[in-house]
Design a protein around this motif. Structure first.
Motif, PDB file in Angstrom:
ATOM      1  N   LEU A  90      58.508   8.591  73.415  1.00 28.15           N
ATOM      2  CA  LEU A  90      58.287  10.004  74.046  1.00 28.15           C
ATOM      3  C   LEU A  90      57.169   9.930  73.923  1.00 28.15           C
ATOM      4  CD1 LEU A  90      61.745  12.214  73.723  1.00 28.15           C
ATOM      5  CD2 LEU A  90      60.733  11.117  76.056  1.00 28.15           C
ATOM      6  N   PHE A  91      56.791  10.471  73.050  1.00 32.82           N
ATOM      7  CA  PHE A  91      55.762  10.715  72.341  1.00 32.82           C
ATOM      8  C   PHE A  91      53.932   9.748  73.356  1.00 32.82           C
ATOM      9  CE2 PHE A  91      57.687  12.423  69.967  1.00 32.82           C
ATOM     10  CZ  PHE A  91      57.395  14.255  69.210  1.00 32.82           C
ATOM     11  N   ARG A  92      54.072   8.878  73.462  1.00 32.39           N
ATOM     12  CA  ARG A  92      53.668   8.168  74.235  1.00 32.39           C
ATOM     13  C   ARG A  92      52.982   8.323  76.093  1.00 32.39           C
ATOM     14  NH1 ARG A  92      55.053   4.311  70.757  1.00 32.39           N
ATOM     15  NH2 ARG A  92      56.286   3.061  72.263  1.00 32.39           N
ATOM     16  N   ASP A  93      54.328   8.853  76.585  1.00 29.29           N
ATOM     17  CA  ASP A  93      54.537   8.820  77.356  1.00 29.29           C
ATOM     18  C   ASP A  93      54.080  10.529  78.159  1.00 29.29           C
ATOM     19  OD1 ASP A  93      56.267   8.676  80.285  1.00 29.29           O
ATOM     20  OD2 ASP A  93      56.584  10.585  80.099  1.00 29.29           O
ATOM     21  N   LYS A  94      52.982  10.246  79.572  1.00 30.28           N
ATOM     22  CA  LYS A  94      52.640  11.819  79.808  1.00 30.28           C
ATOM     23  C   LYS A  94      52.819  12.633  80.161  1.00 30.28           C
ATOM     24  CE  LYS A  94      47.670   8.804  81.202  1.00 30.28           C
ATOM     25  NZ  LYS A  94      47.243   8.919  82.741  1.00 30.28           N
ATOM     26  N   THR A  95      54.307  12.142  81.114  1.00 30.90           N
ATOM     27  CA  THR A  95      55.136  13.887  81.734  1.00 30.90           C
ATOM     28  C   THR A  95      55.618  14.610  79.761  1.00 30.90           C
ATOM     29  OG1 THR A  95      55.419  12.440  83.798  1.00 30.90           O
ATOM     30  CG2 THR A  95      57.073  14.067  83.081  1.00 30.90           C
ATOM     31  N   ALA A  96      56.212  13.153  79.057  1.00 25.77           N
ATOM     32  CA  ALA A  96      56.410  13.643  77.538  1.00 25.77           C
ATOM     33  C   ALA A  96      56.096  14.868  77.032  1.00 25.77           C
ATOM     34  CB  ALA A  96      57.357  12.902  77.633  1.00 25.77           C
ATOM     35  N   LEU A  97      54.360  14.120  77.338  1.00 27.44           N
ATOM     36  CA  LEU A  97      54.003  15.056  76.171  1.00 27.44           C
ATOM     37  C   LEU A  97      53.651  16.599  76.342  1.00 27.44           C
ATOM     38  CD1 LEU A  97      51.101  12.734  74.796  1.00 27.44           C
ATOM     39  CD2 LEU A  97      52.658  13.987  73.708  1.00 27.44           C
ATOM     40  N   GLN A  98      53.756  17.118  78.341  1.00 29.97           N
ATOM     41  CA  GLN A  98      53.647  17.635  79.307  1.00 29.97           C
ATOM     42  C   GLN A  98      54.826  18.858  79.371  1.00 29.97           C
ATOM     43  OE1 GLN A  98      50.684  18.843  80.658  1.00 29.97           O
ATOM     44  NE2 GLN A  98      49.989  16.838  79.569  1.00 29.97           N
ATOM     45  N   ILE A  99      55.709  18.392  78.491  1.00 25.17           N
ATOM     46  CA  ILE A  99      57.190  18.572  78.363  1.00 25.17           C
ATOM     47  C   ILE A  99      56.917  19.693  76.859  1.00 25.17           C
ATOM     48  CG2 ILE A  99      59.442  18.914  77.969  1.00 25.17           C
ATOM     49  CD1 ILE A  99      60.150  16.913  80.444  1.00 25.17           C
ATOM     50  N   PHE A 100      56.206  18.984  76.099  1.00 25.28           N
ATOM     51  CA  PHE A 100      55.861  18.892  74.511  1.00 25.28           C
ATOM     52  C   PHE A 100      55.609  20.665  74.589  1.00 25.28           C
ATOM     53  CE2 PHE A 100      58.101  14.756  72.894  1.00 25.28           C
ATOM     54  CZ  PHE A 100      59.061  15.652  72.431  1.00 25.28           C
ATOM     55  N   LEU A 101      54.920  19.925  75.199  1.00 32.51           N
ATOM     56  CA  LEU A 101      53.244  21.130  75.454  1.00 32.51           C
ATOM     57  C   LEU A 101      53.663  22.518  75.845  1.00 32.51           C
ATOM     58  CD1 LEU A 101      50.094  18.985  76.808  1.00 32.51           C
ATOM     59  CD2 LEU A 101      50.777  19.985  74.327  1.00 32.51           C
ATOM     60  N   ALA A 102      54.654  21.638  77.122  1.00 34.90           N
ATOM     61  CA  ALA A 102      54.629  23.394  77.370  1.00 34.90           C
ATOM     62  C   ALA A 102      55.942  24.229  76.429  1.00 34.90           C
ATOM     63  CB  ALA A 102      56.120  22.697  78.701  1.00 34.90           C
ATOM     64  N   ALA A 103      57.264  23.655  76.410  1.00 33.02           N
ATOM     65  CA  ALA A 103      58.669  23.745  75.085  1.00 33.02           C
ATOM     66  C   ALA A 103      57.068  24.567  73.927  1.00 33.02           C
ATOM     67  CB  ALA A 103      58.828  22.946  75.211  1.00 33.02           C
ATOM     68  N   LEU A 104      56.354  23.847  73.337  1.00 32.94           N
ATOM     69  CA  LEU A 104      55.840  24.419  72.067  1.00 32.94           C
ATOM     70  C   LEU A 104      55.323  25.458  71.705  1.00 32.94           C
ATOM     71  CD1 LEU A 104      56.051  21.017  70.623  1.00 32.94           C
ATOM     72  CD2 LEU A 104      57.760  22.712  69.826  1.00 32.94           C
ATOM     73  N   GLY A 105      54.316  25.813  73.324  1.00 34.76           N
ATOM     74  CA  GLY A 105      53.320  26.745  73.683  1.00 34.76           C
ATOM     75  C   GLY A 105      53.570  28.072  72.672  1.00 34.76           C
ATOM     76  N   ARG A 106      52.529  28.553  73.197  1.00 38.78           N
ATOM     77  CA  ARG A 106      53.117  30.454  72.895  1.00 38.78           C
ATOM     78  C   ARG A 106      52.648  31.165  73.912  1.00 38.78           C
ATOM     79  NH1 ARG A 106      56.594  32.423  68.612  1.00 38.78           N
ATOM     80  NH2 ARG A 106      55.595  31.104  66.474  1.00 38.78           N
ATOM     81  N   GLN A 107      53.393  32.244  74.347  1.00 45.72           N
ATOM     82  CA  GLN A 107      53.496  33.116  75.109  1.00 45.72           C
ATOM     83  C   GLN A 107      52.314  34.954  74.220  1.00 45.72           C
ATOM     84  OE1 GLN A 107      53.734  32.237  78.453  1.00 45.72           O
ATOM     85  NE2 GLN A 107      55.248  31.074  78.834  1.00 45.72           N
TER      86      GLN A 107
END
Length: 315
Positions: A90-107
């Motif tokens: 998952l951490f080598r998949d570009k789309t999965a990385l974008q999901i992680f970045l969105a989920a783990l971001g801060r508003q």
């Protein structure tokens, strides 16, 4: 302080830091953590026992997960701490990385709510995620040259966990002394001592998994008289990862196999026959032996000569 005590104290201090990071995710002060290091060092056990103690119930997933599966997992458990084990792809998949970045971001502000999207523009699915993510891996997160990986590393606590051999040895001995492994503490310590000495002689790095998942079951199999080989030889074969010539005298298993088979037949007849005559007849048919031998096997199984609660009478 002895070398073993010093190593164990050092290991416990490392565990404390890992537990603190997990507490941060569980409390919402951090969005995620990435724990990686060599296999067999009980990373998963440490994460699970810590998260289980913090509540509410975390969600565990391991093995192969697709990018869509990741999004669906987040959508289904949007308020939970999600622990991902051995999902390196998952951490080598570009789309999965974008999901992680969105989920783990801060508003903005202190809100823990993040918006995660999946799919093409105009047909994208969207979910608000308030939980956290903990990932466990045998590999580093990725290269810092990868901008998405670097951004993800900035969002979560990245921890390399690579205990020394002395620390692993101390942990194995500590586990052996817990009396929670299905064998007595003296036996568990004897297995641990033999395994560690064999690893040193072979130049093999010991691991908690090698002890708990292999060496102890080897001993239990031998103790139950279900192996021809001595447990020393079984453990040595695990360490060397080859079929060795046993050094100890082999045990004749032909008689043991026969007794084990007779016990299985006796247990089956105990549970399924409705009267003593039928039971004796079926026993004779299967084994060719007398009724007294049937009840001897039942007694060995703890049933004695008692009959089970009577089923409907034989016709």
């Amino acid at each position: 302080m002895s070398t073993a005590s010093s190593a164990l104290q050092s290991l416990h201090r490392k565990h404390s830091l890992i537990r603190d990071r997990l507490r941060g995710v569980a409390s919402g002060r951090a969005k995620g953590a990435y724990l990686y290091g060599p296999p067999g060092t009980s990373k998963t056990f440490l994460v699970r026992t810590t998260l289980d103690s913090l509540g509410p119930s975390p969600v565990y997933a391991n093995g192969h997960i697709t990018t869509r599966g990741l999004f669906e997992l987040i959508a289904e458990h949007r308020d939970s701490v999600i622990a991902l084990d051995d999902v390196n792809a998952l951490f080598r998949d570009k789309t999965a990385l974008q999901i992680f970045l969105a989920a783990l971001g801060r508003q903005s502000g202190s809100s823990r709510v993040t918006t995660v999207r999946y799919g093409k523009a105009g047909d994208a699915q969207e979910v608000e995620f308030t939980g956290g993510i903990v990932a466990i891996s045998n590999q580093p997160l990725g290269t810092r040259e990868n901008h998405a990986v670097r951004a993800l590393g900035d969002r979560v606590h990245v921890m390399e966990y690579s205990p020394s051999e002395a620390e692993i040895e101390a942990q194995i001995l500590e586990i052996a002394g817990t009396a929670q492994l299905g064998v007595s503490v003296p036996d568990a310590l004897a297995v641990a001592d033999f395994l560690l000495a064999d690893c040193r002689n072979a130049g093999v790095r010991p691991s908690v998994r090698l002890y708990v998942d292999k060496a102890l079951p080897d001993f239990q199999q031998w103790q139950a008289e279900e192996s021809e080989s001595h447990w020393h030889d079984l453990v040595h074969a695990d360490v060397s990862q080859t079929v060795i010539v046993p050094k100890h005298e082999l045990r004749d298993m032909s008689r043991q196999d026969q007794i084990a088979a007779e016990r299985r037949i006796a247990a089956h007849l105990y549970a399924t026959t409705c009267c003593r005559n039928e039971r004796a007849f079926e026993w004779m048919k299967y084994t060719g032996k007398s009724e007294s031998s049937l009840y001897r096997r039942l007694e060995e199984l703890g049933h004695g000569n008692q009959m089970p609660p009577p089923p409907p009478p034989c016709e």
